[in-house]
Design an enzyme around this catalytic site. Structure first.
Site, mmCIF file in Angstrom:
data_model
loop_
_atom_site.group_PDB
_atom_site.id
_atom_site.type_symbol
_atom_site.label_atom_id
_atom_site.label_comp_id
_atom_site.label_asym_id
_atom_site.label_seq_id
_atom_site.Cartn_x
_atom_site.Cartn_y
_atom_site.Cartn_z
ATOM 1 N N CYS A 16 28.139 34.741 37.594
ATOM 2 C CA CYS A 16 29.151 35.403 37.092
ATOM 3 C C CYS A 16 29.090 36.428 36.145
ATOM 4 O O CYS A 16 27.843 36.728 35.858
ATOM 5 C CB CYS A 16 30.127 34.256 36.277
ATOM 6 S SG CYS A 16 29.514 33.681 34.965
ATOM 7 N N CYS A 19 26.708 35.837 33.116
ATOM 8 C CA CYS A 19 25.167 35.907 33.421
ATOM 9 C C CYS A 19 24.812 37.204 33.224
ATOM 10 O O CYS A 19 23.601 37.642 32.347
ATOM 11 C CB CYS A 19 24.802 35.503 34.783
ATOM 12 S SG CYS A 19 25.301 33.665 35.183
ATOM 13 N N CYS A 127 21.400 6.539 36.900
ATOM 14 C CA CYS A 127 21.807 6.972 35.463
ATOM 15 C C CYS A 127 21.292 8.373 35.431
ATOM 16 O O CYS A 127 20.739 8.992 36.170
ATOM 17 C CB CYS A 127 20.872 6.206 34.535
ATOM 18 S SG CYS A 127 19.049 6.256 34.601
ATOM 19 N N ASP A 539 45.122 45.188 32.300
ATOM 20 C CA ASP A 539 45.495 46.254 32.699
ATOM 21 C C ASP A 539 46.878 46.379 32.924
ATOM 22 O O ASP A 539 47.663 45.248 32.861
ATOM 23 C CB ASP A 539 44.856 46.811 33.812
ATOM 24 C CG ASP A 539 45.093 48.271 34.325
ATOM 25 O OD1 ASP A 539 45.021 48.972 33.677
ATOM 26 O OD2 ASP A 539 45.671 48.521 35.582
ATOM 27 N N ASP A 761 40.791 42.242 39.831
ATOM 28 C CA ASP A 761 40.950 41.792 41.219
ATOM 29 C C ASP A 761 39.398 41.336 41.609
ATOM 30 O O ASP A 761 39.392 40.862 42.744
ATOM 31 C CB ASP A 761 41.628 42.876 41.932
ATOM 32 C CG ASP A 761 40.705 43.971 42.427
ATOM 33 O OD1 ASP A 761 39.825 44.198 41.840
ATOM 34 O OD2 ASP A 761 41.307 44.840 43.252
ATOM 35 N N ASP A 765 32.696 46.364 40.927
ATOM 36 C CA ASP A 765 31.763 45.960 39.638
ATOM 37 C C ASP A 765 31.970 47.143 38.521
ATOM 38 O O ASP A 765 31.021 47.904 38.435
ATOM 39 C CB ASP A 765 30.427 45.409 39.897
ATOM 40 C CG ASP A 765 29.664 45.186 38.715
ATOM 41 O OD1 ASP A 765 28.501 45.461 38.775
ATOM 42 O OD2 ASP A 765 30.392 44.429 38.030
#
Length: 893
Positions: A16, A19, A127, A539, A761, A765
């Site tokens: 994402c 990162c 566990c 926006d 949206d 990028d």
């Protein structure tokens, strides 16, 4: 002048924009002028830096994002204040829509390739220590880049190019079982069936164990046993019955402990096997050697071994019962997928299994049937219920040429459509995949549990040994009995089941609840980041407004447009230019030219008057077309005249003076102004209105009530932006911004300590979206949006952003409660089990009570995680009270 080298890295661990932000900060700590942009969808990171490729790769690895290889090295001469690389080449729709009505966007979106990944179903985990062992084994396998193991769902997701058989062998090498998950629905069904079998088995084992333990415990309370004389024979039989409990209902614990020992590991099974086994061995030794033992050392603990096994099995059964609902949202999505499809072939209509449907097949759906795959209608008309995907309750009309989606329900008409996407590639399939991935992912806060569990069981064993030694050397008589009780109790009470469930259960329920509200959370990291947001950047166009702008007014200023024929020709040129742009405002101008051929100078027209043949205008010859980022477009007609359409900045470049033309009334009405100039002379002005969404005021008020500062960044003019901001209740408005300005503004907010989310949206990028800590893709969840955004909203409303934030905040609070509860339980109970209060009470904690407490801790965590289902979000129509003074309306021009 600094020399910057441009590098491209393949970073498969990038999930994402959060990162990207962490990698950017890691690099900028060593090169403050470095420019870092990333595409999570393709895993590509672009870096412009004076550092070398090896140095950058090392920095990325240290930040937790190992790279594959540097793809390109290009020398770029740049000043130290260079603008981020090519922001105009990857504009976000928000920047394009607000900065200029003429921003070129890609007509066809290509899906970015994602890093290969696969899932495994894991058997035998009991566990958090088991999770750590499996995850470590998978991560060490050649070709694996990242592995995530989920204790709640008993699954693992592995990223990297690696053979499934190698992964299975890696899991088996540490004593657990694994099998690849090929079909998600089948895997969920098998898991549910396996859990049901396990539930019944554990419940039966618990009842059998308690059937022996309860009478023994009651007898112990009435009469203290004396294993002497004939009583020794009776207690020997009790010992054999207890052995049967350990060998059959409790067999799994000892098998698991033996496997862990063979692989030099320790887990929950180790603790239970040691505790119950030690109690049974000591009791049998007492029965065999009672005449030769002192009176104080003749204690028997058969009931403790049997009771512990029974209580732990009962707790595990209740856990499985409670966990059964953690994947309800995923099950509902899987239930939307059809099992078969009616395919139209030359030989007729055939009912085929869904796996045999291929792209290009013609499929018929009858009234009331669910659509099996995505496609395009070729025959028939009907209304489709798309509420399960879009959240819109009203059925949508669909006819030839319209797209339809798998999982939706056909109305009364019959349709034939051509399959365009099948299987996991359908929109429903990709949504289901994202929900499954997010439920299996782990928020960064879960790393705390991983670090603790890695050393927890060995530490408990050491504490048990130290406790036994302390009581043997320092404790009062009977020392052996005290040593046995305290060591066994420490082993039993410290089982880390609750610690392993603390994070994954809450994550699964939180992600599922978000999906029920039309919010698709990509990963645990996005979930955690969204919970910490302090500022939301939005926006105007398509976010606060409907995104369907229309021209409301047109005024003509130049004598070159004095006649109807002149205006018709000019509108034809406008139509020809706008036909080359896909921008919403350009589309609005195009629609206007369809409906208006003539206009009286200085007046506005009503749609439909003087309609003309649009084909005669769009065929107007246009040459030297040029798009200018953030300003507009310019071109020449067949006569060589220079036309420019754009905003005030564009007109300034053309040398056009706007001061003599009064358009303030349009700006006061929050209209967007677009100008047309011909050979440097202002010829026309267009007022464009994009109505506010019906729920924008309530949504912004809800966000502010959630504690967020809402900031609008737009390229629109200041007056329009201010009017919209005041109407909606925005905290800050920044207008007339270029894409670079938006990027810089988000940087400024982050430098002030704000955690920034941005609503976009998720397709392009853009620098601003990449810079934000988490991105929200608002809209209908396109393929690329689902792949690239941290959070995707299936409904085009800011209420979805508010819901995502509220759910993430509730989920992270729940995880913290679980972690503190699990860690606090062990921190409190281990000292008590070791005999901390013996000097005050003169008694020790019973191993049976320890077993009950251990089971209760796991059940408590499960019950607390399930409280998320009851979480109520803020109502959508309840506006937060407005402050006495209006919010700051800072406008930058």
């Amino acid at each position: 002048m600094n020399r910057l080298e441009e590098h491209q890295f393949q970073v498969t661990g990038m999930s994402c924009q959060g990162c990207v932000g962490r990698m950017r900060r890691a690099i900028q700590e060593h090169d403050a002028e470095a420019q870092v942009e990333g595409d999570p969808g393709s895993g590509t990171l672009s870096v412009a830096s004076c550092l070398g490729a090896d140095e950058l790769a090392a920095l990325l690895s240290q930040a937790g994002y190992p790279t594959e290889a540097s793809a390109t090295d290009e020398q770029i001469a740049s000043d130290s204040t260079t603008t981020p690389l090519a922001p105009a080449e990857a504009p976000s729709p928000q920047e394009a829509s607000s900065a200029s009505p003429h921003r070129e966007t890609s007509a066809s979106l290509q899906e970015a390739p994602s890093a290969p990944s696969q899932r495994l179903a894991i058997q035998g985990m009991t566990c958090a220590g088991c999770v750590a062992s499996v995850q470590k084994a998978l991560a060490a396998t050649s070709g694996v880049e990242r592995a995530e193991v989920n204790f709640a769902s008993h699954t693992a997701r592995i990223h990297g190019d690696v053979d499934a058989e190698a992964l299975v062998q890696a899991v088996e090498s540490v004593g657990y079982g694994a099998e690849p998950i090929v079909d998600l629905r089948q895997a969920e069904r098998q898991r549910a069936e396996r859990n049901q079998r396990e539930y019944r088995r554990k419940l039966k084992g618990s009842l059998a164990s308690l059937a022996l333990a309860v009478p023994l415990m009651v007898m112990m309370l009435i009469h203290h046993p004396e294993p002497t004389g004939l009583a020794r024979l009776g207690w020997g039989l009790v010992g054999l019955a207890t052995l049967a409990v350990l060998a059959f209902p409790g067999r799994a614990f000892f098998v698991g402990a033996w496997k862990a020992l063979r692989h030099h590991q320790a887990n929950m099974d180790t603790l239970i096997a040691l505790g119950t086994g030690t109690a049974w061995l000591y009791s049998m030794a007492v029965v065999v050697a009672a005449p030769w033992l002192p009176q104080a050392a003749r204690g028997l603990y058969f009931e403790a071994s049997s009771m512990i096994i029974g209580l732990v099995l009962l707790g595990k059964a209740l856990e499985l019962r409670a966990q059964g609902r953690t994947s309800d949202a995923l099950h509902r999505l899987l239930d939307l997928q059809s099992q078969s499809a009616r395919v139209v072939r030359e030989e007729g209509e055939l009912d085929l299994p869904i796996d045999e449907v291929r792209q290009g097949d013609l499929i018929r759906v009858r009234p009331g049937e669910r659509l099996p795959v995505d496609g395009e209608v070729v025959e028939g008309d009907s209304h489709i219920d798309e509420s399960m995907l879009s959240g819109e309750p009203a059925p949508v009309a669909r006819g030839p040429g319209d797209e339809v989606s798998a999982g939706t329900v056909n109305g009364r008409g019959s349709l034939v459509f051509r399959a365009t996407r099948v299987g996991a590639d359908t929109r429903l399939g990709r949504i289901t995949e994202q929900v499954a991935n997010a439920q299996g992912s782990k928020p960064p806060i879960g790393n705390l549990a991983d670090r603790v569990s890695a050393v927890f069981v060995p530490s408990v064993m050491i504490i048990a040994v130290l406790t036994a030694l302390a009581w043997y050397h320092l404790g009062p008589e009977p020392r052996v009995i005290h040593m046995l009780v305290t060591a066994t109790t420490v082993l039993i009470i410290a089982c880390p089941c609750a610690l392993g469930l603390a994070t994954p259960l809450s994550t699964m329920i939180g992600v599922g609840k978000a999906a029920e509200h039309g919010v698709l959370i990509r990963s645990g990291e996005a979930l955690q980041t969204a919970s910490r947001l302090t500022t939301l950047v939005v926006d105007k166009t398509g976010t606060l407004t409907e995104g369907r702008p229309r021209v409301t007014d047109c005024r003509w200023f130049d004598g070159k447009a004095s006649t109807s024929d002149d205006r018709t020709r000019l509108l034809g040129l406008v139509a020809a230019i706008e036909a080359r742009s896909e921008h919403p405002l350009a589309e609005a101008l195009g629609r206007y030219t369809h409906d208006h051929a003539h206009a009286d100078a200085g007046t506005s027209d009503e749609p439909g008057n003087n309609a003309y043949n649009i084909s005669s205008t769009t065929n107007s010859t246009i040459e030297a077309f040029e798009s200018l980022t953030g300003r507009g477009v310019r071109a020449r007609d067949a006569e060589g005249r220079r036309l420019a359409i754009g905003n005030a900045a564009m007109m300034q470049e053309e040398g056009v003076t706007l001061a003599d033309h009064e358009l303030d009334d349009w700006q006061a009405q929050a209209r967007t102004l677009v100008y047309l100039s011909l050979d440097g002379v202002l010829t026309a002005g267009f007022a464009i209105e994009d109505p506010l969404r019906e729920d924008s005021l309530d949504a912004v008020a809800r966000l502010r009530a959630d504690g967020l500062k809402v900031v609008m960044l737009t390229g629109d003019n200041s007056a329009t932006a201010r009017a919209i901001g005041e109407e909606v209740g925005i905290d800050e408005v920044h207008a007339e911004l270029s894409p670079e300005d938006k990027h810089a503004e988000i940087e400024r907010l982050q430098a002030e300590g704000e955690v920034v989310g941005m609503v976009g949206d998720g397709i392009n990028d853009a620098p601003a979206l990449a810079r934000a800590d988490v991105g929200f893709a608002i809209g209908q969840g396109t393929d690329v949006a689902i792949e690239s955004a941290g959070v995707t909203l299936m409904r085009s409303s800011l209420h979805g952003v508010a819901a995502a934030i509220e759910i993430s905040q509730a989920t992270l609070a729940n995880i913290r409660q679980n972690l503190w509860g699990a860690l606090g339980y062990n921190a409190l109970c281990i000292p008590i089990a070791a005999g901390l209060f013996y000097p005050l009470t003169g008694t020790l904690l019973s191993p049976m009570i320890a077993g009950a407490a251990m089971s209760a801790s796991s059940i408590t965590v499960v019950a607390n995680a399930n409280r998320l289902r009851l979480k109520r979000l803020r109502p959508q129509n309840a506006r937060a009270p407005r402050p006495a003074t209006p919010p700051s309306q800072e406008v930058l021009s």
